[in-house]
Design a protein around this motif. Sequence first.
Motif, PDB file in Angstrom:
ATOM      1  N   LYS A   1       0.821  -1.213   0.000  1.00  0.00           N
ATOM      2  CA  LYS A   1       0.000   0.000   0.000  1.00  0.00           C
ATOM      3  C   LYS A   1       0.856   1.263   0.000  1.00  0.00           C
ATOM      4  O   LYS A   1       0.444   2.305  -0.507  1.00  0.00           O
TER       5      LYS A   1
ATOM      6  N   PHE B   1      -6.275   6.503   5.765  1.00  0.00           N
ATOM      7  CA  PHE B   1      -5.743   6.900   4.459  1.00  0.00           C
ATOM      8  C   PHE B   1      -6.880   7.239   3.505  1.00  0.00           C
ATOM      9  O   PHE B   1      -7.881   6.519   3.438  1.00  0.00           O
TER      10      PHE B   1
ATOM     11  N   ARG C   1      -8.261   7.428  -0.376  1.00  0.00           N
ATOM     12  CA  ARG C   1      -8.041   6.502  -1.476  1.00  0.00           C
ATOM     13  C   ARG C   1      -8.543   7.076  -2.799  1.00  0.00           C
ATOM     14  O   ARG C   1      -9.469   7.878  -2.822  1.00  0.00           O
TER      15      ARG C   1
ATOM     16  N   PHE D   1      -3.939   4.063  -1.869  1.00  0.00           N
ATOM     17  CA  PHE D   1      -3.565   5.233  -1.096  1.00  0.00           C
ATOM     18  C   PHE D   1      -3.082   6.315  -2.058  1.00  0.00           C
ATOM     19  O   PHE D   1      -2.414   6.021  -3.051  1.00  0.00           O
TER      20      PHE D   1
ATOM     21  N   TYR E   1       1.026  10.845   2.223  1.00  0.00           N
ATOM     22  CA  TYR E   1      -0.186  10.400   1.547  1.00  0.00           C
ATOM     23  C   TYR E   1      -1.375  11.212   2.076  1.00  0.00           C
ATOM     24  O   TYR E   1      -1.384  11.647   3.235  1.00  0.00           O
TER      25      TYR E   1
END
Length: 227
Positions: free
Chosen positions: A74, A161, A163, A169, A185
Amino acid sequence: MTAKIILIYILKTLGIILGIVVLYVLLGLALPFIEVSAKEDGEKKEIPIYIYTNGVHTDIVMPVKNDLYDWSSKIPFANTKSKRTDYNYVGIGWGDKGFYLDTPTWADLKFSTAFKAAFWLSESAMHCSYYKTMTEANDCKKIMISRSQYKELVKFIDAKFDRDKNGNFIFIPTNAVYSDNDAFYDAQGKYSFLNTCNTWSNNALKAAGQKAALWTPTDYGIFLHYK
């Protein structure tokens, strides 16, 4: 409206602001001492995690990969400057995007950045750092947790996170990284003086059934329970 009435309104407003600041400081000093106890699930404590602070931000550090979760799938190694693939741990922290990207040192802090961060006016980000080894010290504490507890920790962190439409991510391309082993992120949620990066880490520990402060805006409030 007379000048006297305007002055009274100004003084009342300043008094309210000062009162809020004083109350915040008092709660920030007192509530961290109220401990939320660890929850015993009866399982073997076999997975190491760490709480690590750089003096301001607290990260939760976990194994890069085990049979329960692979963070590198990820958070690609290729998104770091080093692009090394031999890291064993990944530290993840949540915080204000402006602080992370625009404030490399306290000397760079702008009033606008601090104001937006304090009052829910800016976006948030996840800061992810890879490490080869972890060493216990005053700024780094090791905790052994069970597989079930680790699953809950991963669930809590993963959900923070942001998306893209494919479920990946969202990487933030920037030169404002701290070293050659980290990346940023996009994240869910709004940072504020009530919900800081350390408040998030403290809540992550709660999600994993570990000792934590009732509430804390600082790293001190977390580490005092792991002396």
